[in-house]
Design an enzyme around this catalytic site. Structure first.
Site, mmCIF file in Angstrom:
data_model
loop_
_atom_site.group_PDB
_atom_site.id
_atom_site.type_symbol
_atom_site.label_atom_id
_atom_site.label_comp_id
_atom_site.label_asym_id
_atom_site.label_seq_id
_atom_site.Cartn_x
_atom_site.Cartn_y
_atom_site.Cartn_z
ATOM 1 N N LYS A 202 1.080 -1.339 -0.083
ATOM 2 C CA LYS A 202 0.005 -0.008 -0.013
ATOM 3 C C LYS A 202 0.818 1.297 0.062
ATOM 4 O O LYS A 202 2.026 1.210 0.029
ATOM 5 C CB LYS A 202 -0.881 -0.020 1.254
ATOM 6 C CG LYS A 202 -2.188 -1.211 1.339
ATOM 7 C CD LYS A 202 -2.838 -1.110 -0.032
ATOM 8 C CE LYS A 202 -3.543 -2.392 -0.444
ATOM 9 N NZ LYS A 202 -4.432 -3.298 0.523
HETATM 10 C C1 LIG Z 1 -5.359 -4.468 0.689
HETATM 11 C C2 LIG Z 1 -6.931 -4.130 0.757
HETATM 12 C C3 LIG Z 1 -7.711 -4.604 1.710
HETATM 13 C C4 LIG Z 1 -6.820 -5.550 3.162
HETATM 14 O O1 LIG Z 1 -5.842 -4.652 3.625
HETATM 15 P P1 LIG Z 1 -5.286 -5.454 4.744
HETATM 16 O O2 LIG Z 1 -4.501 -4.393 5.612
HETATM 17 O O3 LIG Z 1 -4.180 -6.471 4.152
HETATM 18 O O4 LIG Z 1 -6.222 -6.333 5.730
HETATM 19 C C5 LIG Z 1 -8.867 -4.361 1.979
HETATM 20 N N1 LIG Z 1 -9.709 -3.453 0.957
HETATM 21 C C6 LIG Z 1 -9.025 -3.143 -0.169
HETATM 22 C C7 LIG Z 1 -9.702 -2.637 -1.206
HETATM 23 C C8 LIG Z 1 -7.628 -3.555 -0.487
HETATM 24 O O5 LIG Z 1 -6.837 -3.375 -1.351
#
Ligand SMILES: *Cc1c(COP(=O)(O)O)cnc(C)c1O
Length: 388
Positions: free
Chosen positions: A186
Site C-alpha cells: 500500500k
Molecule cells: C489491501 C486491501 C484490503 C485489506 O487490507 P489488509 O491491511 O491487508 O487487511 C482491503 N480492501 C482493499 C480494497 C484492499 O486493497
C-alpha cells in the site's frame, strides 16, 4: 543487456524506518504503547482534526471492528461493491450479516450510487464504498443516500492515502468510519497494519476496547497509571466480545516515519503516473481516469484497460510481459467469480456486467516509489512493443 526483472511492488523502507524499529526493539516496549498512540495522534493531524484514529493489525481487522463498533449484527445487510478485495465483504460475514454486492461505474470502477439505491432493503444497515486505486467514490451521492435511509457509511480506504474529495481528506470525517491499510504493497506500510478513523468518539472508544479482547480501556489505563501509585495493575474487566487486532509498537514505529514521508512518496507516485500517461499515449488502451479538478488521487495502482482492438487479450498480455521480466497484476478478480462468494450469495456473471467487463480487460502495471525511471521506461517500451 538482458532484460531486468521488475517486481510488481516493493515497499519503500529507508534507514530511518530501520533506525526507528531498532530503537523500539531496544526500548523494552514492543506491544501497543506510546508509539501506537503517537501514530494515532499524528494521523489525525495529517488528515485534519475532527476525528479519532485507532491503530489496528490490518485493514481487514479494522473493517470488522468498524462494523462491530457501529452495531452491525446478525440479520443485517451491508451494501458494497462486487469489484473489490474479498476482505471488504468478508467483514460482514464475520458479523453474521449479509453483504449485498452491487455493480460499478464503468469509468471509475467505483461503486455505482444508483445501484446502491436499488439494493436497499428494510434490513440494510451500512454501505462500504471502496475508493478504487485511490480515486474517491461519489461520496456526495453515497452520503445523501445513507442519510435518507439512516445507514452507516464505512469507507474502505485501503487505496486512499492520501486522497481528497470535496475539500476534505478521505478519513477526515465525511463518513462514520474510514479504514486504511498499511499492508506491504500500500501507499504507506507498516508490514502489516491498519488505521480506522471515527466520527463518533463513542465508536472510537468501543473500537479501542474491541481491538484488545474487549477489555475496558478506562480500567486498563487507570491501572497502568496505578502501577506507580500502588493501585491494582492486575485488574481488568472484559466488557465486550473483543478481537486480538491491536498494532504492535514495532509496526507503529515504521508507520510514524512512513507517515512523515506521505507527501514525498506521493510526489514520486505522481511522477511515475504522469510518465505512464505520456508514454502509453496512442495505444489501443484506456488509461486510468483522473480525479476532479480540486480533488486528489492517491495513485495507489496504475490500471490500464485493453481495448477490443488491442492485438492481445489480457491474459496473453500479462503472460508476455512476464516473459519480458515485468510482473503485472489484475485488480480485481471480482467477488462474483470467487467460489465462496458465488455459492454463498448465488452470484453469476450476468448480475455484474460492468465488473465482468472491467475484469476481462484490466491490467495493473508496476507502480511503486522505488521503481527507477529506467525500469519504468522498460515497462513502457515493452507495453508499446506488445500492443502496437
Ligand atoms: C489491501 C486491501 C484490503 C485489506 O487490507 P489488509 O491491511 O491487508 O487487511 C482491503 N480492501 C482493499 C480494497 C484492499 O486493497
Amino acid at each position: 543487456m538482458s532484460s531486468p526483472i521488475i517486481p510488481f511492488s516493493v515497499p519503500d523502507i529507508g534507514e530511518r524506518e530501520i533506525q526507528a524499529v531498532t530503537e523500539c526493539l531496544r526500548s523494552g516496549w514492543l506491544t501497543t504503547g506510546s508509539r501506537s498512540a503517537e501514530f494515532e495522534r499524528n494521523f489525525v493531524k495529517f488528515l485534519g482534526e475532527g476525528v479519532e484514529a485507532v491503530t489496528v493489525s490490518s485493514a481487514t481487522a479494522g473493517l470488522e471492528i468498524a462494523l462491530a463498533a457501529h452495531g452491525i449484527k446478525s440479520g443485517d445487510e451491508v451494501i458494497t461493491t462486487d469489484y473489490t478485495f474479498t476482505a471488504t465483504a468478508m467483514c460482514a460475514i464475520h458479523r453474521g450479516a449479509k453483504p449485498v454486492l452491487v455493480d460499478i461505474d464503468p469509468t471509475t470502477f467505483n461503486i455505482d450510487p444508483a445501484k446502491i439505491e436499488e439494493a436497499i432493503s428494510p434490513r440494510t444497515k451500512a454501505i462500504i464504498p471502496v475508493h478504487f486505486a485511490g480515486l474517491a467514490c461519489d461520496l456526495t451521492a453515497i452520503n445523501e443516500i445513507a442519510q435518507r435511509h439512516g445507514l452507516k457509511v464505512i469507507e474502505d480506504a485501503a487505496h486512499a492515502l492520501p486522497t481528497r474529495c470535496n475539500n476534505k481528506m478521505i478519513g477526515q470525517g465525511t463518513s462514520d468510519a474510514t479504514v486504511f491499510s498499511f499492508y506491504a504493497t500500500k501507499t504507506i506500510t507498516t508490514g502489516e497494519g491498519g488505521m480506522v478513523t471515527f466520527l463518533d468518539p463513542a465508536a472510537a472508544k468501543m473500537a479501542r476496547s474491541l481491538r484488545l479482547h474487549g477489555i475496558d480501556c478506562d480500567i486498563f489505563h487507570r491501572n497502568t497509571a496505578g502501577r506507580n501509585g500502588g493501585g491494582q495493575p492486575w485488574r481488568y474487566d472484559v466488557v465486550a466480545p473483543g478481537f486480538k487486532s491491536n498494532m504492535s509498537d514495532i509496526a507503529a514505529a515504521i508507520g510514524l516515519i512512513q507517515l512523515q514521508r506521505v507527501w514525498d512518496l506521493h510526489r514520486r507516485r505522481a511522477q511515475l503516473w504522469a510518465a505512464y500517461d505520456e508514454g502509453l499515449a496512442g495505444l489501443p488502451i484506456l488509461r486510468p481516469p483522473k480525479a476532479a479538478q480540486d480533488d486528489l488521487h492517491a495513485m495507489h495502482i496504475y490500471c490500464i484497460r485493453l481495448r477490443e482492438d488491442a492485438p492481445l487479450d489480457r491474459d496473453t498480455f500479462v503472460a508476455e510481459m512476464s516473459k519480458l521480466g515485468v510482473s503485472c497484476s489484475v485488480h480485481f478478480i471480482p467477488l462474483h467469480l470467487q467460489s465462496y462468494w458465488r455459492d454463498k450469495l448465488g452470484l453469476s456473471e450476468t448480475m455484474f456486467p460492468e465488473a465482468q467487463k472491467a475484469f476481462e480487460c484490466e491490467v495493473t502495471l508496476p507502480l511503486f516509489t522505488r521503481l527507477t525511471d529506467e525500469k519504468q521506461e522498460f515497462i513502457i517500451d515493452s507495453t508499446r512493443r506488445l500492443l502496437s
